[in-house]
Scaffold this motif. Structure first.
Motif, PDB file in Angstrom:
ATOM      1  N   TYR A 174       0.820  -1.189   0.000  1.00 60.12           N
ATOM      2  CA  TYR A 174       0.000   0.000   0.000  1.00 60.12           C
ATOM      3  C   TYR A 174       0.865   1.255   0.000  1.00 60.12           C
ATOM      4  O   TYR A 174       1.973   1.253   0.514  1.00 60.12           O
ATOM      5  N   ALA A 175       0.299   2.316  -0.571  1.00 62.74           N
ATOM      6  CA  ALA A 175       0.915   3.627  -0.453  1.00 62.74           C
ATOM      7  C   ALA A 175      -0.119   4.553   0.165  1.00 62.74           C
ATOM      8  O   ALA A 175      -1.255   4.628  -0.294  1.00 62.74           O
ATOM      9  N   CYS A 176       0.266   5.230   1.228  1.00 64.72           N
ATOM     10  CA  CYS A 176      -0.650   6.126   1.925  1.00 64.72           C
ATOM     11  C   CYS A 176      -0.854   7.397   1.109  1.00 64.72           C
ATOM     12  O   CYS A 176       0.095   8.010   0.641  1.00 64.72           O
ATOM     13  N   ARG A 177      -2.122   7.768   0.923  1.00 65.58           N
ATOM     14  CA  ARG A 177      -2.416   8.972   0.141  1.00 65.58           C
ATOM     15  C   ARG A 177      -2.170  10.242   0.950  1.00 65.58           C
ATOM     16  O   ARG A 177      -2.087  11.330   0.405  1.00 65.58           O
TER      17      ARG A 177
ATOM     18  N   GLU B 245       3.972  -2.812   3.383  1.00 71.13           N
ATOM     19  CA  GLU B 245       3.323  -4.070   3.036  1.00 71.13           C
ATOM     20  C   GLU B 245       2.585  -4.589   4.259  1.00 71.13           C
ATOM     21  O   GLU B 245       3.036  -4.414   5.378  1.00 71.13           O
ATOM     22  N   THR B 246       1.460  -5.216   4.022  1.00 77.88           N
ATOM     23  CA  THR B 246       0.716  -5.761   5.148  1.00 77.88           C
ATOM     24  C   THR B 246      -0.099  -6.973   4.729  1.00 77.88           C
ATOM     25  O   THR B 246      -0.494  -7.103   3.576  1.00 77.88           O
TER      26      THR B 246
ATOM     27  N   ASN C 142     -11.033  -6.842   6.482  1.00 74.84           N
ATOM     28  CA  ASN C 142     -10.206  -6.046   7.370  1.00 74.84           C
ATOM     29  C   ASN C 142      -9.605  -4.873   6.591  1.00 74.84           C
ATOM     30  O   ASN C 142      -8.995  -5.072   5.554  1.00 74.84           O
ATOM     31  N   VAL C 143      -9.827  -3.669   7.088  1.00 73.00           N
ATOM     32  CA  VAL C 143      -9.297  -2.496   6.396  1.00 73.00           C
ATOM     33  C   VAL C 143      -7.983  -2.072   7.030  1.00 73.00           C
ATOM     34  O   VAL C 143      -7.951  -1.729   8.213  1.00 73.00           O
ATOM     35  N   PRO C 144      -6.896  -2.116   6.281  1.00 72.12           N
ATOM     36  CA  PRO C 144      -5.609  -1.729   6.840  1.00 72.12           C
ATOM     37  C   PRO C 144      -5.502  -0.212   6.974  1.00 72.12           C
ATOM     38  O   PRO C 144      -6.198   0.532   6.283  1.00 72.12           O
ATOM     39  N   ASP C 145      -4.648   0.228   7.873  1.00 72.59           N
ATOM     40  CA  ASP C 145      -4.403   1.664   7.972  1.00 72.59           C
ATOM     41  C   ASP C 145      -2.900   1.922   7.929  1.00 72.59           C
ATOM     42  O   ASP C 145      -2.089   1.020   8.116  1.00 72.59           O
TER      43      ASP C 145
ATOM     44  N   SER D 265      -3.971   6.756   8.709  1.00 72.65           N
ATOM     45  CA  SER D 265      -4.992   7.037   7.709  1.00 72.65           C
ATOM     46  C   SER D 265      -5.415   5.746   7.012  1.00 72.65           C
ATOM     47  O   SER D 265      -4.614   4.831   6.820  1.00 72.65           O
ATOM     48  N   THR D 266      -6.684   5.672   6.635  1.00 74.09           N
ATOM     49  CA  THR D 266      -7.153   4.516   5.872  1.00 74.09           C
ATOM     50  C   THR D 266      -7.310   4.859   4.392  1.00 74.09           C
ATOM     51  O   THR D 266      -7.834   4.081   3.622  1.00 74.09           O
ATOM     52  N   GLU D 267      -6.865   6.057   4.025  1.00 69.28           N
ATOM     53  CA  GLU D 267      -6.903   6.431   2.612  1.00 69.28           C
ATOM     54  C   GLU D 267      -5.640   5.907   1.946  1.00 69.28           C
ATOM     55  O   GLU D 267      -4.634   6.606   1.830  1.00 69.28           O
ATOM     56  N   LEU D 268      -5.727   4.653   1.543  1.00 71.45           N
ATOM     57  CA  LEU D 268      -4.539   3.981   1.022  1.00 71.45           C
ATOM     58  C   LEU D 268      -4.722   3.614  -0.439  1.00 71.45           C
ATOM     59  O   LEU D 268      -5.824   3.297  -0.879  1.00 71.45           O
TER      60      LEU D 268
END
Ligand SMILES: [Zn+2]
Length: 73
Positions: A6-9, A16-17, A23-26, A32-35
């Motif tokens: 993921y890249a955080c916006r 990496e996760t 399940n929503v990663p943060d 932030s969950t805007e990924l």
């Protein structure tokens, strides 16, 4: 269990996760969950395998059962 990249916006942090369904990663940096989800390593490998078709055993038509299996040769 797939590993996703993921890249955080918000802060641009890349990580990496492991992701379970539902399940929503943060972001581990700013929570932030805007990924932005990138392709996982496994998905990339699978698609590249599919994108490179191997030649069929029958050189003329590629029939999977080999030479003579197709009526034309
Ligand atoms: Zn972040």
């Amino acid at each position: 269990m797939p590993i996703y990249e993921y890249a955080c916006r918000k802060c641009g942090h890349e990580f990496e996760t492991l992701v379970r369904s539902g399940n929503v990663p943060d972001c581990p940096s700013c929570r932030s969950t805007e990924l932005e989800k990138k392709l996982s390593v496994f998905a990339t490998a699978a698609s590249s395998t599919e994108a490179a078709p191997t030649a069929g055993p029958c050189g003329a038509c590629g029939h999977p059962d080999g030479p003579g299996a197709c009526a034309l040769h």
